[in-house]
Design a protein around this motif. Structure first.
Motif, PDB file in Angstrom:
ATOM      1  N   ASN A 473       0.821  -1.215   0.000  1.00  0.00           N
ATOM      2  CA  ASN A 473       0.000   0.000   0.000  1.00  0.00           C
ATOM      3  C   ASN A 473       0.855   1.264   0.000  1.00  0.00           C
ATOM      4  O   ASN A 473       0.554   2.241  -0.671  1.00  0.00           O
ATOM      5  N   GLU A 474       1.952   1.204   0.756  1.00  0.00           N
ATOM      6  CA  GLU A 474       2.886   2.338   0.784  1.00  0.00           C
ATOM      7  C   GLU A 474       3.467   2.587  -0.611  1.00  0.00           C
ATOM      8  O   GLU A 474       3.579   3.723  -1.053  1.00  0.00           O
ATOM      9  N   TRP A 475       3.833   1.509  -1.279  1.00  0.00           N
ATOM     10  CA  TRP A 475       4.394   1.635  -2.633  1.00  0.00           C
ATOM     11  C   TRP A 475       3.380   2.258  -3.579  1.00  0.00           C
ATOM     12  O   TRP A 475       3.710   3.113  -4.373  1.00  0.00           O
ATOM     13  N   VAL A 476       2.136   1.778  -3.496  1.00  0.00           N
ATOM     14  CA  VAL A 476       1.099   2.321  -4.381  1.00  0.00           C
ATOM     15  C   VAL A 476       0.977   3.820  -4.159  1.00  0.00           C
ATOM     16  O   VAL A 476       0.927   4.602  -5.107  1.00  0.00           O
ATOM     17  N   LYS A 477       0.991   4.209  -2.887  1.00  0.00           N
ATOM     18  CA  LYS A 477       0.841   5.626  -2.561  1.00  0.00           C
ATOM     19  C   LYS A 477       2.007   6.448  -3.129  1.00  0.00           C
ATOM     20  O   LYS A 477       1.822   7.521  -3.692  1.00  0.00           O
ATOM     21  N   SER A 478       3.234   5.913  -2.993  1.00  0.00           N
ATOM     22  CA  SER A 478       4.410   6.700  -3.367  1.00  0.00           C
ATOM     23  C   SER A 478       4.794   6.583  -4.839  1.00  0.00           C
ATOM     24  O   SER A 478       5.317   7.530  -5.414  1.00  0.00           O
ATOM     25  N   PHE A 479       4.592   5.389  -5.442  1.00  0.00           N
ATOM     26  CA  PHE A 479       5.205   5.178  -6.751  1.00  0.00           C
ATOM     27  C   PHE A 479       4.242   4.827  -7.881  1.00  0.00           C
ATOM     28  O   PHE A 479       4.647   4.813  -9.043  1.00  0.00           O
ATOM     29  N   LYS A 483      -4.078   4.803 -11.509  1.00  0.00           N
ATOM     30  CA  LYS A 483      -4.755   3.508 -11.668  1.00  0.00           C
ATOM     31  C   LYS A 483      -4.157   2.432 -10.764  1.00  0.00           C
ATOM     32  O   LYS A 483      -4.587   1.279 -10.803  1.00  0.00           O
ATOM     33  N   GLY A 484      -3.136   2.798 -10.009  1.00  0.00           N
ATOM     34  CA  GLY A 484      -2.503   1.815  -9.141  1.00  0.00           C
ATOM     35  C   GLY A 484      -1.463   0.956  -9.851  1.00  0.00           C
ATOM     36  O   GLY A 484      -1.038  -0.080  -9.355  1.00  0.00           O
ATOM     37  N   GLN A 485      -1.047   1.409 -11.043  1.00  0.00           N
ATOM     38  CA  GLN A 485      -0.062   0.620 -11.805  1.00  0.00           C
ATOM     39  C   GLN A 485       1.340   1.206 -11.651  1.00  0.00           C
ATOM     40  O   GLN A 485       1.510   2.418 -11.561  1.00  0.00           O
ATOM     41  N   PHE A 486       2.335   0.304 -11.660  1.00  0.00           N
ATOM     42  CA  PHE A 486       3.728   0.734 -11.552  1.00  0.00           C
ATOM     43  C   PHE A 486       4.381   0.694 -12.926  1.00  0.00           C
ATOM     44  O   PHE A 486       4.144  -0.229 -13.699  1.00  0.00           O
ATOM     45  N   THR A 487       5.197   1.698 -13.229  1.00  0.00           N
ATOM     46  CA  THR A 487       5.937   1.685 -14.492  1.00  0.00           C
ATOM     47  C   THR A 487       7.392   1.341 -14.215  1.00  0.00           C
ATOM     48  O   THR A 487       8.038   1.972 -13.385  1.00  0.00           O
ATOM     49  N   LEU A 488       7.874   0.296 -14.888  1.00  0.00           N
ATOM     50  CA  LEU A 488       9.292  -0.065 -14.775  1.00  0.00           C
ATOM     51  C   LEU A 488       9.956   0.186 -16.131  1.00  0.00           C
ATOM     52  O   LEU A 488       9.271   0.312 -17.146  1.00  0.00           O
ATOM     53  N   GLY A 547      17.652   0.882  -3.187  1.00  0.00           N
ATOM     54  CA  GLY A 547      17.766   0.605  -4.620  1.00  0.00           C
ATOM     55  C   GLY A 547      16.426   0.210  -5.228  1.00  0.00           C
ATOM     56  O   GLY A 547      16.051   0.691  -6.301  1.00  0.00           O
ATOM     57  N   ILE A 548      15.666  -0.647  -4.532  1.00  0.00           N
ATOM     58  CA  ILE A 548      14.363  -1.087  -5.053  1.00  0.00           C
ATOM     59  C   ILE A 548      13.428   0.117  -5.204  1.00  0.00           C
ATOM     60  O   ILE A 548      12.717   0.247  -6.197  1.00  0.00           O
ATOM     61  N   GLU A 549      13.481   1.030  -4.247  1.00  0.00           N
ATOM     62  CA  GLU A 549      12.644   2.227  -4.374  1.00  0.00           C
ATOM     63  C   GLU A 549      13.074   3.073  -5.568  1.00  0.00           C
ATOM     64  O   GLU A 549      12.252   3.736  -6.195  1.00  0.00           O
ATOM     65  N   LYS A 550      14.369   3.032  -5.875  1.00  0.00           N
ATOM     66  CA  LYS A 550      14.840   3.792  -7.036  1.00  0.00           C
ATOM     67  C   LYS A 550      14.473   3.098  -8.354  1.00  0.00           C
ATOM     68  O   LYS A 550      14.391   3.743  -9.391  1.00  0.00           O
ATOM     69  N   VAL A 551      14.279   1.782  -8.291  1.00  0.00           N
ATOM     70  CA  VAL A 551      13.764   1.064  -9.465  1.00  0.00           C
ATOM     71  C   VAL A 551      12.303   1.466  -9.696  1.00  0.00           C
ATOM     72  O   VAL A 551      11.885   1.743 -10.820  1.00  0.00           O
ATOM     73  N   LEU A 552      11.532   1.531  -8.606  1.00  0.00           N
ATOM     74  CA  LEU A 552      10.120   1.912  -8.709  1.00  0.00           C
ATOM     75  C   LEU A 552       9.957   3.348  -9.211  1.00  0.00           C
ATOM     76  O   LEU A 552       8.932   3.718  -9.762  1.00  0.00           O
ATOM     77  N   GLN A 553      11.011   4.154  -9.052  1.00  0.00           N
ATOM     78  CA  GLN A 553      10.966   5.524  -9.565  1.00  0.00           C
ATOM     79  C   GLN A 553      11.516   5.633 -10.978  1.00  0.00           C
ATOM     80  O   GLN A 553      11.621   6.732 -11.526  1.00  0.00           O
TER      81      GLN A 553
END
Ligand SMILES: [Zn+2]
Length: 567
Positions: A473-479, A483-488, A547-553
């Motif tokens: 949930n934290e990831w969804v909020k921040s990254f 639509k709740g989707q993450f872009t890599l 690092g993982i948070e920087k991947v999510l960004q």
């Protein structure tokens, strides 16, 4: 019609070449077939240095491409090699000539087509005015040193200037034995790139020139030597290079030059800290006294980070002394001292001198031994702010290492402000990285990797499922997007990143703050795992988590994070 084509496609340079030499201009054509039969007895080194190459047999005769038709025609060298053919000449620029050779012979310097690299044509100019290999039968070793000396000086200067301008950290000069060429490679963003090859005839002169620039013994070829080039004495840049020579297989000498980062340090906001770390660093390093460490292996950017921190607190009302080996980054306002072991200037000696010289802040290049650390702790407990780098892997591990050196746990706990562990990962090239919507599997595997660092902490042990859900949930909020989707992103490769898909680097950080619970654990000589658990519970991110948070960004990718976070 050839002339019609001329009007539209021929660049100004081609036109000029053509009218100057009175022969047609041939623009580079990537679709030319390699004339294997004609090239059978012509080695690349030869055509490269003599600057002509046969293209094809046409109705008018054998077509010869050259950068200098006048000289080639006058020398009659082609007539001697192809005595039976009628010859037709075409002219092209040096760059196009090199492109054609790369097409026919394959390979070529890594710089070919890689925007931002060396100024190819002018490096070619230097190499060609130095003359070619012995095959041409003109250049003898004696002549080389006399006639090409000036060109050689230009060549070495250009290598250094190019490497500096492209942001390289090191230059590797690797001579081959016998007639093999000398390879020059440069390290950029952590990886080596081919730069140029220099004919074997210049091997000795090249190495000698570099040794002269840093005052090394040119007659000593069997022992490693090290020195320093103050480049402003020789070239247009005010930079310094640390030089190491090493005798290698085949009776030759390798040279590796490290370009010492000079000039202004980066401001803190450009260091790639997460929002949390950015905030914490600022409040921690502005405390009036205490100890702050930056740790990591060689090449992890510790010195750069320390200088950014010093820049942040560098004010006219503050006296800052630094002792470094060597001084790599200079800053106005700092008083910087360089270690000189021969003169008896080592870390402890200089630090003691600092304490008599009314400091507010002391920065110590590296704390390696008990004496240096003890003086550092003493200085911080007597009201000074002390910064240092350590050669340790993680922030909690550093505490154990220092206590193992024999530091008093109570004094150390009192002094400790914080420890920042750092690594550098490659940054995805912003011009070519390819986005995709992360699949459920990708996110799941990243969540698993992220939380595998948390298994030791109490809140996680209590209810792993709930903890994982919270994290998601934290990831969804921040990254995530609305639509709740993450872009890599995946690396692709373009001209700007010399085809690698990565450009520049990004710091991964693990910032442990000397909070009361941490200080208490230090006094009790807690195990590394326990120190880590306390810090994580307080919200610290490990290197891998950062690092993982920087991947999510979208800054880097998991491949890079795993590569630099190997334990
Ligand atoms: Zn790119």
């Amino acid at each position: 019609m050839l002339t019609d084509e001329f009007q539209v496609t021929v660049p100004a340079l081609g036109k000029a070449l053509s009218s100057f030499f009175g022969v047609p201009y041939e623009a580079y054509r990537g679709d030319r077939l390699k004339p294997a039969e004609l090239l059978k007895n012509l080695r690349r080194e030869y055509v490269e240095s003599s600057r002509w190459v046969p293209l094809l047999e046409s109705q008018e005769g054998l077509v010869i491409l050259t950068t200098d038709p006048e000289r080639i025609q006058a020398s009659r060298v082609v007539n001697n090699i192809f005595p039976k053919n009628r010859l037709v000449y075409q002219v092209c620029s040096q760059r196009e000539f090199t492109q054609t050779l790369n097409l026919f012979y394959g390979g070529g310097a890594a710089s070919e087509g890689g925007g931002g690299m060396a100024d190819e044509s002018s490096m070619d100019d230097i190499l060609s005015s130095m003359g070619g290999d012995e095959e041409e039968g003109i250049v003898t070793p004696d002549e080389v040193s006399a006639a090409a000396d000036n060109e050689l000086v230009k060549l070495v200067n250009k290598v250094i200037v190019d490497a500096y301008r492209m942001g390289a950290s090191d230059i590797h000069v690797e001579p081959g034995p016998g007639k093999a060429k000398t390879q020059i490679r440069v390290r950029k963003d952590g990886s080596l790139l081919n730069y140029i090859e220099v004919p074997s005839t210049y091997r000795n002169a090249l190495i000698t020139r570099i040794k002269i620039m840093c005052d090394l013994d040119i007659s000593e070829k069997r022992k490693p030597q090290d020195g320093k080039i103050k480049f402003k004495k020789f070239g247009p840049l005010d930079i310094e290079l640390r030089v190491a020579t090493i005798p290698s297989q085949g009776g030759v000498e390798d040279v590796v030059m490290r370009i010492l980062a000079s000039g202004e340090p980066l401001p803190l906001e450009k260091m790639g800290f997460s929002a949390r770390n950015n905030e914490l660093i600022r409040t921690t390093v502005t405390k009036p006294y205490g100890l702050f460490f930056v740790c990591g292996p060689t090449g992890s950017g510790k010195t750069t980070t320390l200088h950014s921190i010093l820049k942040y607190i560098n004010k006219p009302e503050t006296k800052i002394w630094t002792v470094e080996d060597p001084v790599e980054i200079t800053q106005k306002g700092l008083r910087q001292v360089q270690i000189n072991k021969k003169a008896g200037l080592d870390f402890p000696t200089i630090m003691r001198a600092f304490l008599r010289a009314d400091p507010d802040v002391i920065m110590v290049g590296e704390m390696r031994d008990k004496e240096t650390v003890s003086i550092g702790i003493e200085a911080s407990l007597t009201g000074h702010l002390v910064f240092a780098t350590l050669h340790t892997n993680s922030a909690p591990e550093s505490i154990n290492r220092l206590l193992d050196m024999g530091m008093d746990p109570f004094n150390f706990a009192d002094a400790l402000l914080g420890i920042l562990a750092q690594r550098l990962g490659k940054r995805l090239c912003g011009d070519c990285k390819k986005p995709h919507i992360a699949t459920a599997d990708e996110i799941k595997s990243m969540l698993t990797e992220f939380s595998s660092e948390l298994t030791n902490i109490a809140s996680w042990k209590k209810d792993p499922v709930a903890a994982m859900k919270n994290l998601y949930n934290e990831w969804v909020k921040s990254f995530a997007d609305p639509k709740g989707q993450f872009t890599l992103y995946t690396p692709v490769g373009c001209e700007k990143c010399t085809g690698t898909g990565y450009r520049g680097r990004v710091g991964l950080h693990e910032l442990l703050i000397g909070t009361d619970p941490i200080k208490k654990a230090v006094q009790e000589r807690a195990r590394v795992a326990d120190l880590l658990a306390i810090a994580l519970e307080e919200g610290m991110r490990t290197l891998k988590q950062d690092g993982i948070e920087k991947v999510l960004q979208g800054i880097t990718d998991m491949h890079q994070v795993r590569a630099v976070c190997i334990k």
